[in-house]
Design an enzyme around this catalytic site. Structure first.
Site, PDB file in Angstrom:
ATOM      1  N   SER A  19       0.717  -1.043  -0.044  1.00  0.00           N
ATOM      2  CA  SER A  19       0.115  -0.074  -0.051  1.00  0.00           C
ATOM      3  C   SER A  19       1.132   1.222   0.249  1.00  0.00           C
ATOM      4  CB  SER A  19      -0.815  -0.050   1.109  1.00  0.00           C
ATOM      5  OG  SER A  19      -1.361   1.366   1.541  1.00  0.00           O
TER       6      SER A  19
ATOM      7  N   TYR B 214      -2.243  -0.524  10.423  1.00  0.00           N
ATOM      8  CA  TYR B 214      -2.282  -0.889   9.164  1.00  0.00           C
ATOM      9  C   TYR B 214      -0.966  -0.880   8.368  1.00  0.00           C
ATOM     10  CZ  TYR B 214      -4.029  -1.376   4.220  1.00  0.00           C
ATOM     11  OH  TYR B 214      -4.105  -1.510   2.956  1.00  0.00           O
TER      12      TYR B 214
END
Ligand code: NDP
Length: 245
Positions: free
Chosen positions: A141, A154
């Site tokens: 990501s 995350y």
């Protein structure tokens, strides 16, 4: 364009980026093997790909269970005779500020986003070594490069996926194992549905207003997979053009 057919296992293929990747790689002529927990969706996608002339099959998969990931990869190998590409894509993103102490969600992110990738490597690496080569495509990501509030855990997981991918690449310099890290910016998918914290959920609405179609990330994966064997595409960051981050 049609490429030499490869056997590709994809985790998290029941929605979003995984689903789009299954469609794209099957359309490229590859043989895809799909895993996720929602088997009705995998069944429908398999039928759709097969009806369009592609080759697909599926198996229920929970990436938090190492034995299950082994069984998934074994089933892919039984189905196609090899596993050329392992796409470690399954992920969850229940964002929240650390102060909210949503410890179970932290654990789930680590279990799915980090342990799930490690389980995929543990299952597919011996298969690839035995067959003389293979390719890991790990989905990280933009959160693998920077940290933002509510995304500490995350991002920690995605930083870890980036570190693990680079380590695997460095340990595979005989050239037989290729490693590609694909890091999307905001992409249309069901990912934000996993946010339980009300404030983080609300904040995500504007943050996610500019989003790539999942097919754009699938196209990046297709590019990496289609490169000739001496070429190892290591990192790709794919953002919406209007994205500030
Ligand atoms: P989706 O929520 O649409 O897809 C996530 C996929 O992961 C689903 O197929 C889900 O299937 C699967 N999954 C979740 N938990 C498990 C599990 N325990 N075992 C097996 N499969 C599981 O989101 P995306 O397509 O966006 O997410 C794909 C990847 O892309 C993730 O790693 C995410 O972090 C990353 N990413 C996404 C971005 C975005 O903006 N969309 C941006 C940057 C990265 P099921 O529930 O059926 O098991």
């Amino acid at each position: 364009m049609t490429y030499a057919a490869k056997a590709v296992a994809i985790t998290g293929a029941s929605s979003g980026i995984g689903e789009a990747t299954a469609r794209r790689l099957a359309a490229d002529g590859h043989h895809v093997f799909l895993g996720a927990r929602r088997t009705a969706r995998l069944d429908a996608l398999t039928r759709e790909i097969t009806a369009a002339g592609g080759t697909a099959d599926f198996r229920r998969l929970d990436v938090t269970d190492a034995a299950d990931v082994n069984a998934f990869v074994s089933a892919a190998r039984e189905r196609y005779g090899r596993v050329d590409v392992m796409v470690n894509n399954a992920g969850v993103m229940p964002l929240s500020p650390l102060d909210a102490l949503r410890v179970e969600e932290w654990d789930r992110m680590i279990d799915v986003n980090v342990r799930g990738v490690l389980h995929g490597i543990a299952a597919a690496l011996p298969v690839m070594r035995a067959q003389g080569g293979g390719h890991f495509v790990n989905i990280a990501s933009v959160g693998a490069y920077e940290v933002v509030p509510t995304a500490a855990v995350y991002c920690a997981g995605k930083f870890a996926v980036r570190a693990i991918s680079e380590g695997l690449r460095q340990e595979s310099r005989d050239g037989s194992i290729r490693v590609t890290l694909v890091s999307p910016g905001v992409t249309e998918s069901e990912l934000a549905d996993s946010i339980g914290d009300p404030a983080a959920r609300e904040a995500m609405k504007s943050y996610r207003a500019e989003a790539l179609p999942a097919s754009a990330v699938a196209a990046a994966i297709s590019y990496a997979v289609s490169q000739p064997e001496p070429v190892d595409v290591n990192e790709m960051v794919v953002r919406p053009a209007r994205s500030a981050r």
